[in-house]
Design an enzyme around this catalytic site. Structure first.
Site, PDB file in Angstrom:
ATOM      1  N   ASP A 244       3.905   5.454 -11.904  1.00  0.00           N
ATOM      2  CA  ASP A 244       4.015   4.245 -11.101  1.00  0.00           C
ATOM      3  C   ASP A 244       4.806   4.659  -9.858  1.00  0.00           C
ATOM      4  O   ASP A 244       5.464   5.691  -9.827  1.00  0.00           O
ATOM      5  CB  ASP A 244       4.716   3.128 -11.885  1.00  0.00           C
ATOM      6  CG  ASP A 244       4.426   1.757 -11.271  1.00  0.00           C
ATOM      7  OD1 ASP A 244       4.539   0.752 -11.993  1.00  0.00           O
ATOM      8  OD2 ASP A 244       4.050   1.712 -10.081  1.00  0.00           O
TER       9      ASP A 244
HETATM   10  C1  GLC Z   1       3.890  -1.091  -8.238  1.00  0.00           C
HETATM   11  C2  GLC Z   1       3.312  -1.577  -9.548  1.00  0.00           C
HETATM   12  C3  GLC Z   1       1.986  -0.956  -9.864  1.00  0.00           C
HETATM   13  C4  GLC Z   1       1.229  -0.715  -8.568  1.00  0.00           C
HETATM   14  C5  GLC Z   1       1.976   0.365  -7.816  1.00  0.00           C
HETATM   15  C6  GLC Z   1       1.356   0.623  -6.436  1.00  0.00           C
HETATM   16  O1  GLC Z   1       5.279  -0.959  -8.327  1.00  0.00           O
HETATM   17  O2  GLC Z   1       4.159  -1.516 -10.690  1.00  0.00           O
HETATM   18  O3  GLC Z   1       1.297  -1.856 -10.735  1.00  0.00           O
HETATM   19  O4  GLC Z   1      -0.107  -0.304  -8.831  1.00  0.00           O
HETATM   20  O5  GLC Z   1       3.352   0.091  -7.664  1.00  0.00           O
HETATM   21  O6  GLC Z   1       1.534  -0.493  -5.625  1.00  0.00           O
END
Ligand code: GLC
Length: 678
Positions: A244
């Site tokens: 993430d």
């Molecule tokens: C965010 C989210 C994830 C998302 C990623 C990119 O913090 O937790 O679901 O796809 O970052 O934006």
């Protein structure tokens, strides 16, 4: 070897040969990458891309959010279809719609030139206070699994990688970057793993996103057991893992490499060139370990056609009438008729003269940016039809829309939540379980002026309704229904569409009834959150404790009625390798067409360790004309009767009596059958 190739030479290399076996292409390219290039491929750039390796013609691999539509840019210049929120789509209980959603959103990913969608998010709904409840599907592992598999298959049908997230036990936003989810093995096996496992074994997911949080003490991005052992070795995952965004912040470079994290996003921190070189030179990870991580990433690059002639790839399409119609169909079928005392709904457009339309969400629109749009799931549609606009369009020339309930035939109050601070939004959990006080006040005042009042909730999570629910004859949960929400809501209120949505989460009467809310340590915890309820998540808890929910899992009314008859089970005794057929006759006894979600639960009457009174093991959504009967058939095998025995560390089925419960909701069981496992 750092060989320079001419273009023509490059085109002749084995990995560029589309007729070669996929794994041979991967191995050929892997063998040509230098160690420095492997390190370069291990982290992202410019938020959404991997770095190209121009020497070998490796293009940048692009990935975008999100679960409601593709978002190629933060400024919203590139418009895309805004599909209904995930909880709305899940409430259709229709895996075909989830497949069609996956296919359509992937067509839009293709059209904007990207290769992966950062979706589906399939974390179990453990608490109704989770800020991202609107982005997830269900409290039940079986329903979660069926819908997740369909979505991944749909996305990947367009040679776009699905990215299943957030692996795993990311079930709250409070302290999400550092909280340690303490979960028992049985709860992992019976509740949290199933949907993730099924996306690998039934849909061949090409990517997994590792969670921010720790799971039993170790961060998701460096969790060797979760990644290498469970995901890759046990489940057979052949895709790649991506962190993430900034989820590696508190991890260790070598631990992430060894655990099997292929790609650090959005940029190199733990996987910076310096950190990788130092860790490697200090022998903290081996060439085989980095090769395995890169091999997986390359494999998906080939699967999405990164090295193929663009002409041979799916073209994609964006903002098409077909996608917008699908968005409306999902919204219509996801709307849940929670209450309809006295049959106030559907409204008869010929009889109604004046409708008062009031409430803060009558003009609900998705926020114009990530902060006000709920977080990373936001995207920017070419248009949105608000609830009021949908009603205006439906009522034009026939029904007058006013704002004064005291002189209206019917009043519709659009209440609910939004994506602002402390409501349905990423990065924080909800602050209140009920509606804002001013909305409760409005409902109370309005019902004094007009007893024919309907509350339509625009929201993404269960809310408390005790203060006002008895005052209101009809309540509709319309969720965040996407760009066509207004039309969908109007079609349901006036009966052009007969509502068929069912709750995928229990709506508790009060928060303390909810299993995660037995103590501060079980929610929200502090540096640790203890999943003390174990497997007793959602209706499993309410049934075991005999707590009466406001609205139960699987609940949703219709404008027609269905009878359930002739339950037959083809065998009284099931042996280990048997498949049991369970059939039931469903008849639409009403005057209009309707869709019904027939649910099958099992109950293990006698078990050596505690099991829930019922567990969903099958469901079918059928459409029946007035008077039509259909026989619905389910198949059960021993796995459907099994539970995870933490003492033996394995799934077991114990001999003895089981009940087969068939119902229209988890608390509306219509027929019961017996089965003996011997
Ligand atoms: C965010 C989210 C994830 C998302 C990623 C990119 O913090 O937790 O679901 O796809 O970052 O934006």
């Amino acid at each position: 070897m750092n060989v320079k190739y001419s273009d023509s030479k490059l085109q002749s290399l084995p990995f560029m040969n589309v007729n070669l076996d996929l794994d041979e292409r991967v191995e050929d390219l892997l063998s040509r990458l230098t160690l420095a290039e492997k390190f370069k491929l291990s982290s992202g750039k410019l938020m959404w891309h991997t770095k190209p390796i121009r020497r070998l013609g490796v293009k940048s691999f692009t990935m975008y959010d999100g679960p409601h539509g593709v978002r190629p840019d933060a400024m919203g210049e590139i418009k895309s279809t805004y599909f209904p929120s995930v909880i709305c789509r899940a409430s259709t209980w229709d895996s075909k719609l989830s497949y069609e959603f996956g296919k359509s959103v992937a067509e839009e990913v293709r059209e904007v030139g990207a290769h992966m969608l950062l979706a589906p998010g399939i974390n179990i709904q453990r608490t109704p206070m989770n800020g991202r409840t609107f982005e997830y599907q269900s409290e039940d592992p079986y329903l979660n699994k069926v819908l997740a598999v369909a979505t991944v298959k749909g996305i990947q049908s367009q040679k776009v990688a699905a990215c299943v997230k957030h692996y795993i036990c990311n079930n709250q936003e409070t302290n999400r970057l550092t909280v340690n989810s303490e979960v028992s093995e049985r709860a992992l096996q019976e509740i949290y793993y199933p949907a993730f496992k099924a996306t690998v074994q039934e849909a061949d997911a090409w990517s997994f996103m590792t969670c921010y949080n720790k799971v039993n003490g170790i961060y998701g991005s460096e969790n060797y057991n979760l990644l290498r052992e469970i995901l890759m070795k046990k489940w057979g995952f052949r895709g790649f893992t991506v962190s993430d965004w900034n989820a590696t912040a508190y991890t260790n470079t070598a631990e992430c490499v060894k655990a099997g994290l292929s790609l650090e996003m959005p940029t190199a921190k733990k996987y910076s060139k310096k950190n990788m070189k130092n860790s490697f030179n200090e022998k903290k990870f081996t060439i085989d370990e980095i090769n395995e991580n890169i091999r997986r990433l390359l494999r998906v690059m080939f699967l999405v056609g990164l090295f193929d002639d663009e002409e041979t790839l799916p073209k994609g399409s964006r903002n098409t009438p077909e996608h917008q119609e699908l968005a409306r169909n999902i919204a219509e079928d996801g709307i849940v008729l929670l209450k309809n005392k006295g049959g106030l709904l559907p409204l008869n457009i010929e009889n109604v003269k004046k409708i008062a339309v009031i409430g803060p969400n009558k003009n609900f629109r998705l926020g114009g940016d990530i902060l006000s749009g709920g977080g990373s799931s936001v995207n920017y549609p070419p248009y949105e039809i608000t609830p009021l606009e949908g009603l205006r369009d439906k009522c034009k020339n026939k029904v007058e829309i006013i704002e004064d309930p005291s002189i209206a035939d019917i009043t519709v109050i659009f209440a609910g939540l939004n994506h602002n601070h402390g409501m349905d939004s990423e990065g924080e959990d909800k602050e209140e379980f009920g509606l804002p006080l001013e909305q409760v006040k409005l409902i109370k005042e309005t019902t004094q002026k007009n007893s024919n009042t309907i509350v339509v909730l625009i929201s993404g999570s269960p809310i408390e309704m005790e203060d006002w629910i008895e005052l209101v004859p009809s309540v509709v949960e319309a969720w965040y229904g996407g760009m066509e929400a207004g039309t969908a809501i109007a079609n349901v209120l006036f009966g052009d569409v007969n509502p068929s949505g069912k709750l995928t989460m229990t709506f508790p009467r009060k928060l303390s009834d909810s299993p995660a809310h037995s103590s501060k340590r079980s929610y929200p915890g502090n540096d640790k959150v203890f999943y003390d309820e174990g497997i007793f998540v959602g209706y499993r808890h309410f049934d075991t404790k005999n707590i009466d929910p406001l609205f139960p899992f699987g609940h949703g009314l219709s404008y027609t009625n269905f009878t359930y008859e002739n339950l037959t089970i083809n065998k009284e005794k099931m042996r280990e390798d048997d498949t049991i057929k369970v059939s039931v006759g469903i008849t639409n006894t009403g005057k209009i067409m309707g869709k019904e979600v027939v649910q099958l639960y099992i109950q293990d009457v006698e078990s050596s360790i505690e099991r829930p009174p019922k567990e969903l093991k099958g469901f079918k959504k059928i459409s029946l004309k007035s008077g039509q009967m259909e026989t619905v058939v389910f198949e059960l095998n021993k796995d459907d009767l099994s539970f995870y025995n933490p003492i033996e560390n394995s799934w077991v089925v114990e001999k003895g009596k089981f009940k087969i419960l068939i119902g229209s909701s988890s608390r509306d069981i219509r027929l019961e059958g017996k089965l003996e496992y011997s």
